[in-house]
Design a protein around this motif. Sequence first.
Motif, short mmCIF file in Angstrom:
data_model
loop_
_atom_site.label_atom_id
_atom_site.label_comp_id
_atom_site.label_asym_id
_atom_site.label_seq_id
_atom_site.Cartn_x
_atom_site.Cartn_y
_atom_site.Cartn_z
N LEU A 1 -6.10 -36.52 -12.98
CA LEU A 1 -7.19 -36.44 -13.95
C LEU A 1 -8.24 -37.52 -13.68
CD1 LEU A 1 -7.97 -35.18 -16.91
CD2 LEU A 1 -7.06 -37.33 -17.75
N SER B 1 -8.52 -51.35 -24.91
CA SER B 1 -9.64 -50.83 -24.11
C SER B 1 -9.12 -50.54 -22.70
CB SER B 1 -10.82 -51.79 -24.11
OG SER B 1 -10.55 -52.91 -23.29
N LEU B 2 -9.97 -50.53 -21.73
CA LEU B 2 -9.49 -50.15 -20.39
C LEU B 2 -9.30 -51.36 -19.49
CD1 LEU B 2 -11.51 -46.89 -19.74
CD2 LEU B 2 -9.04 -47.10 -19.91
N ILE B 3 -9.56 -52.54 -20.00
CA ILE B 3 -9.48 -53.69 -19.09
C ILE B 3 -8.54 -54.80 -19.56
CG2 ILE B 3 -11.68 -53.46 -17.83
CD1 ILE B 3 -12.92 -55.22 -20.04
N TYR B 4 -7.79 -54.56 -20.60
CA TYR B 4 -6.92 -55.61 -21.12
C TYR B 4 -5.51 -55.08 -21.31
CZ TYR B 4 -5.18 -59.28 -24.21
OH TYR B 4 -4.43 -60.28 -24.78
N LYS B 5 -4.57 -55.75 -20.69
CA LYS B 5 -3.17 -55.31 -20.76
C LYS B 5 -2.30 -56.43 -21.34
CE LYS B 5 0.25 -54.89 -17.09
NZ LYS B 5 0.47 -54.58 -15.68
N ILE C 1 -13.37 -47.62 -12.89
CA ILE C 1 -12.50 -48.47 -13.72
C ILE C 1 -11.33 -47.65 -14.28
CG2 ILE C 1 -12.38 -49.85 -15.87
CD1 ILE C 1 -15.27 -50.73 -15.30
N VAL C 2 -11.64 -46.41 -14.69
CA VAL C 2 -10.59 -45.53 -15.23
C VAL C 2 -9.51 -45.28 -14.16
CG1 VAL C 2 -10.08 -43.17 -16.01
CG2 VAL C 2 -11.97 -44.42 -17.01
N VAL D 1 -1.91 -37.60 -14.76
CA VAL D 1 -2.93 -38.54 -15.25
C VAL D 1 -3.72 -39.12 -14.08
CG1 VAL D 1 -3.32 -40.67 -16.58
CG2 VAL D 1 -1.57 -39.08 -17.31
N LEU E 1 -11.95 -39.98 -23.17
CA LEU E 1 -11.05 -40.50 -22.14
C LEU E 1 -10.49 -41.86 -22.53
CD1 LEU E 1 -12.43 -39.85 -18.57
CD2 LEU E 1 -10.10 -39.59 -19.33
N GLU E 2 -11.37 -42.74 -22.99
CA GLU E 2 -10.96 -44.09 -23.36
C GLU E 2 -9.93 -44.06 -24.50
OE1 GLU E 2 -11.90 -46.47 -25.98
OE2 GLU E 2 -10.91 -48.07 -24.87
N PHE F 1 -8.04 -41.45 -25.45
CA PHE F 1 -6.82 -40.73 -25.07
C PHE F 1 -5.91 -41.62 -24.21
CE2 PHE F 1 -4.55 -37.96 -22.02
CZ PHE F 1 -3.73 -37.29 -22.92
N LEU F 2 -6.50 -42.29 -23.21
CA LEU F 2 -5.68 -43.14 -22.34
C LEU F 2 -5.09 -44.30 -23.11
CD1 LEU F 2 -7.76 -43.21 -19.04
CD2 LEU F 2 -5.58 -42.08 -19.43
N SER F 3 -5.87 -44.82 -24.05
CA SER F 3 -5.40 -45.92 -24.88
C SER F 3 -4.18 -45.47 -25.71
CB SER F 3 -6.54 -46.38 -25.79
OG SER F 3 -6.08 -47.29 -26.71
N MET G 1 -1.74 -48.63 -15.20
CA MET G 1 -0.91 -48.09 -16.28
C MET G 1 0.32 -47.39 -15.71
SD MET G 1 -3.88 -46.54 -18.69
CE MET G 1 -4.57 -47.44 -20.09
N PHE H 1 -2.42 -51.60 -24.08
CA PHE H 1 -3.64 -51.57 -23.25
C PHE H 1 -4.81 -51.50 -24.22
CE2 PHE H 1 -0.64 -50.12 -20.05
CZ PHE H 1 -1.09 -50.76 -18.91
N GLN I 1 -7.56 -48.40 -13.73
CA GLN I 1 -6.72 -48.65 -14.90
C GLN I 1 -5.53 -47.69 -14.95
OE1 GLN I 1 -6.88 -51.20 -16.56
NE2 GLN I 1 -5.67 -50.85 -18.40
N PHE J 1 -17.72 -46.69 -14.55
CA PHE J 1 -16.70 -46.47 -15.58
C PHE J 1 -15.56 -45.60 -15.01
CE2 PHE J 1 -14.91 -43.56 -18.75
CZ PHE J 1 -14.34 -44.46 -19.63
#
Lengths: 224, 81
Positions: B62, A147-151, B39-40, B59, A122-123, A125-127, B47, A145, B43, B36
């Motif tokens: 998902l 990781s999941l916490i930095y934009k 957070i997803v 998404v 997931l991490e 793919f979303l990245s 996004m 983006f 996020q 987690f």
Amino acid sequence: MPKRQVYSSKKHDTSQKNSQHSTSKEMHNELKKDLKKMGKSFFAGFDSFPKALKFESQESQEEIILFLRRHFVINLPWIFIAILLAIFPLLFSSLGFFSFLPDRFGFMTYLLWYIFILVYILEKFLSWLYNVYIVTDERIIDVDFHSLIYKKISETKIDKIEDVTYVQGGFVESFFNYGTVFIQTAAEKREFEFEHVTQPARVAKVLNQLILQEEQEKIEGRVR
Amino acid sequence: MATATFGDIIIDQTGIDPWGALKIVYLFAIVLYIIFALIVVRQITLMTGTLDGQISGSVKLLGKIHLLFSIFIFILALIVL
């Protein structure tokens, strides 16, 4: 080390072609026609003039010319790792690695292992999905983006672009036709990198056409 | 005569129930997983706020399904362990 091909075109090199076009509108239509022929591809990470796409800081009259993300091929290493990780438990069970655990704990151990793989997928793919590059008729935007916490979002005006270079090297990049486009600017952020984008030659060409178009707009006094 | 299991040996030696301790470790790991998943979802909202395209809806869905799945795993762990 793989042999790399580097192509560069400076702003002043292309200025002579300006005379071939009469107006910026004609240049824009020609560009649109060219890009429409290429269609779009989710896996190659390429879309031109996407209608159903909007971004945060988009102005009302601003038109998205190119929407790019890294070629899907660059995901193959982590997909391969995920497949390997998924196969591990089969090896463990055949060796009787967790045989000392009661059945219910054995089951949960395997479940947690696959959850870990799911998190990893997931991490990654979303990245990949949301690290994009946008070229509009006014500017270029790099959305990152990490990781999941930095934009991080960087942008620069088309008329600030000084030099466009692309690098394509190695068997995989040549075979799948992707590479990295380097954009030197006169803005605060000196260099933009469109990493692993499909058809880098075409992207560099489009950027050069947009520079010409912007210069033509200035001559015509149509600056927004 | 019945043979002693791994758990029995640990209880005899330390007086601690290893399965009870392991259950807490597993549940803690799943709680981290739920965090987690939250957070997803957060996020993905960020996004899709930055970039709204055709796949944004899918998404978002998902992310929500994944969050529900993580909660389901926690409930499953409570029942199974």
